[in-house]
Scaffold this active site. Sequence first.
Site, PDB file in Angstrom:
ATOM      1  N   ASP A  23       0.820  -1.214   0.000  1.00 55.05           N
ATOM      2  CA  ASP A  23       0.000   0.000   0.000  1.00 55.05           C
ATOM      3  C   ASP A  23       0.849   1.258   0.000  1.00 55.05           C
ATOM      4  O   ASP A  23       2.032   1.213   0.282  1.00 55.05           O
ATOM      5  CB  ASP A  23      -0.832   0.030   1.279  1.00 55.05           C
ATOM      6  CG  ASP A  23      -2.031  -0.881   1.181  1.00 55.05           C
ATOM      7  OD1 ASP A  23      -2.342  -1.313   0.079  1.00 55.05           O
ATOM      8  OD2 ASP A  23      -2.639  -1.140   2.244  1.00 55.05           O
ATOM      9  N   LYS A  44      -3.879   3.175  -2.650  1.00 52.50           N
ATOM     10  CA  LYS A  44      -4.943   4.075  -3.086  1.00 52.50           C
ATOM     11  C   LYS A  44      -4.608   5.475  -2.637  1.00 52.50           C
ATOM     12  O   LYS A  44      -4.157   5.658  -1.511  1.00 52.50           O
ATOM     13  CB  LYS A  44      -6.269   3.693  -2.430  1.00 52.50           C
ATOM     14  CG  LYS A  44      -6.561   2.249  -2.585  1.00 52.50           C
ATOM     15  CD  LYS A  44      -7.424   1.726  -1.462  1.00 52.50           C
ATOM     16  CE  LYS A  44      -7.515   0.226  -1.616  1.00 52.50           C
ATOM     17  NZ  LYS A  44      -7.499  -0.542  -0.447  1.00 52.50           N
ATOM     18  N   MET A  99      -7.743   8.852   9.144  1.00 53.80           N
ATOM     19  CA  MET A  99      -8.244   9.355   7.861  1.00 53.80           C
ATOM     20  C   MET A  99      -9.082  10.625   8.019  1.00 53.80           C
ATOM     21  O   MET A  99     -10.052  10.813   7.303  1.00 53.80           O
ATOM     22  CB  MET A  99      -9.097   8.276   7.166  1.00 53.80           C
ATOM     23  CG  MET A  99      -8.298   7.051   6.792  1.00 53.80           C
ATOM     24  SD  MET A  99      -9.312   5.710   6.151  1.00 53.80           S
ATOM     25  CE  MET A  99      -9.787   4.868   7.648  1.00 53.80           C
TER      26      MET A  99
HETATM   27  N1  SAH Z   1      -4.176  -0.072   9.199  1.00 53.06           N
HETATM   28  C1  SAH Z   1      -3.633   1.239   9.471  1.00 53.06           C
HETATM   29  C2  SAH Z   1      -4.616   2.348   9.200  1.00 53.06           C
HETATM   30  C3  SAH Z   1      -5.053   2.467   7.764  1.00 53.06           C
HETATM   31  S1  SAH Z   1      -6.148   3.827   7.518  1.00 53.06           S
HETATM   32  C4  SAH Z   1      -3.121   1.303  10.916  1.00 53.06           C
HETATM   33  O1  SAH Z   1      -3.391   0.399  11.707  1.00 53.06           O
HETATM   34  O2  SAH Z   1      -2.439   2.270  11.253  1.00 53.06           O
HETATM   35  C5  SAH Z   1      -5.011   5.090   7.032  1.00 53.06           C
HETATM   36  C6  SAH Z   1      -4.917   6.163   8.091  1.00 53.06           C
HETATM   37  O3  SAH Z   1      -4.029   5.760   9.129  1.00 53.06           O
HETATM   38  C7  SAH Z   1      -4.340   7.459   7.592  1.00 53.06           C
HETATM   39  O4  SAH Z   1      -5.312   8.248   6.944  1.00 53.06           O
HETATM   40  C8  SAH Z   1      -3.879   8.095   8.886  1.00 53.06           C
HETATM   41  O5  SAH Z   1      -4.954   8.650   9.601  1.00 53.06           O
HETATM   42  C9  SAH Z   1      -3.391   6.896   9.673  1.00 53.06           C
HETATM   43  N2  SAH Z   1      -1.932   6.722   9.562  1.00 53.06           N
HETATM   44  C10 SAH Z   1      -1.270   5.656   9.108  1.00 53.06           C
HETATM   45  N3  SAH Z   1       0.064   5.827   9.181  1.00 53.06           N
HETATM   46  C11 SAH Z   1       0.260   7.054   9.722  1.00 53.06           C
HETATM   47  C12 SAH Z   1       1.413   7.814  10.066  1.00 53.06           C
HETATM   48  N4  SAH Z   1       2.645   7.355   9.856  1.00 53.06           N
HETATM   49  N5  SAH Z   1       1.244   9.053  10.598  1.00 53.06           N
HETATM   50  C13 SAH Z   1      -0.003   9.530  10.810  1.00 53.06           C
HETATM   51  N6  SAH Z   1      -1.126   8.847  10.507  1.00 53.06           N
HETATM   52  C14 SAH Z   1      -1.009   7.622   9.974  1.00 53.06           C
END
Ligand code: SAH
Length: 301
Positions: free
Chosen positions: A89, A111, A224
């Site tokens: 991803d 995406k 998100m």
């Molecule tokens: N499965 C992932 C989340 C996927 S949804 C998890 O457990 O973290 C994607 C969202 O995750 C992004 O829009 C953001 O809000 C958050 N996110 C993921 N990585 C991030 C990072 N390094 N810094 C800040 N937000 C992050």
Amino acid sequence: LESLRLRLRSEGTPKERGVFWRRLMQSQAPDQVLARQEASADKIVEGLLSGENISAGEAFLVGAGPGDPDLLTFRALRLIQMSDVVFYDRLVSPAILSLLPDDCERHYVGKARSDHAVPQDQINQRLVDEALKGRRVLRLKGGDPFIFGRGGEEIQQLAEAGIPFQVVPGITAASGCSSYAGIPLTHRDHAQSVRFVTGHLKDGTCNLPWDELIHPQQTLVIYMGLVGLPEICNQLIAHGMPAETPIALIEKGTLPDQQVHTGTLASMPEYVAGRKIQAPTLTIVGSVVSLHSTLNWRSGQ
Ligand code: SAH
């Protein structure tokens, strides 16, 4: 391994023994030993020794954590290093992709917001197709695959196709960002519970159960939520959360260029409008955010 080594000392050429050891370490046997299933590990060893082909395909659904490669689990690293093909991803950082074997085939299926590069059902099907070819298929996802990650949908199709798979948890953005920003998600003086929600907009609005989110002793973590941030702040205030409630926006959490923006529900929409804040960002709302100014151990790093 010690007893096997003694047993094999005089068998085959050194090269043949090398091939055997590599295939053994890449088989399910080490996992079976770790899971205390020694009998089934022995079976795999005997199968390999008798030259039986055990290279049936399998799939690994692996959480890559929030970005800093140091936050991978040992198991994630081990599976990353033995994969034949990877589907990854947008949130999987280049530093983590650099850990893949040189000959691992790479497919980007990420995406951008509202622009699905590869539709979800096609991703699910491609995982199945590659595993059916006898390959070790790595599905690498940001954070934890079971938190806002659609991991459940992907393994459902693998399960239906009878393909062996395993799921490796990752450090979710909430944990990574809160640690690296010095904002504990719970704290006896501030919050006794924490709630993870998605701020993803559907038809221009967030469909969140606003009344349930308003608790004085609860931390709110919004995934998100960058585009919907003004609406989120306004709705929380409209449903009774004090306008002065602290809020933090963590931009590129755990990465070298991480930034932590703090303010209040009242001030944050205007603050964000005046800056070029880049995804991914995570939002934390609640009085725990006030601890950032003293616990921000990464400032100056
Ligand atoms: N499965 C992932 C989340 C996927 S949804 C998890 O457990 O973290 C994607 C969202 O995750 C992004 O829009 C953001 O809000 C958050 N996110 C993921 N990585 C991030 C990072 N390094 N810094 C800040 N937000 C992050």
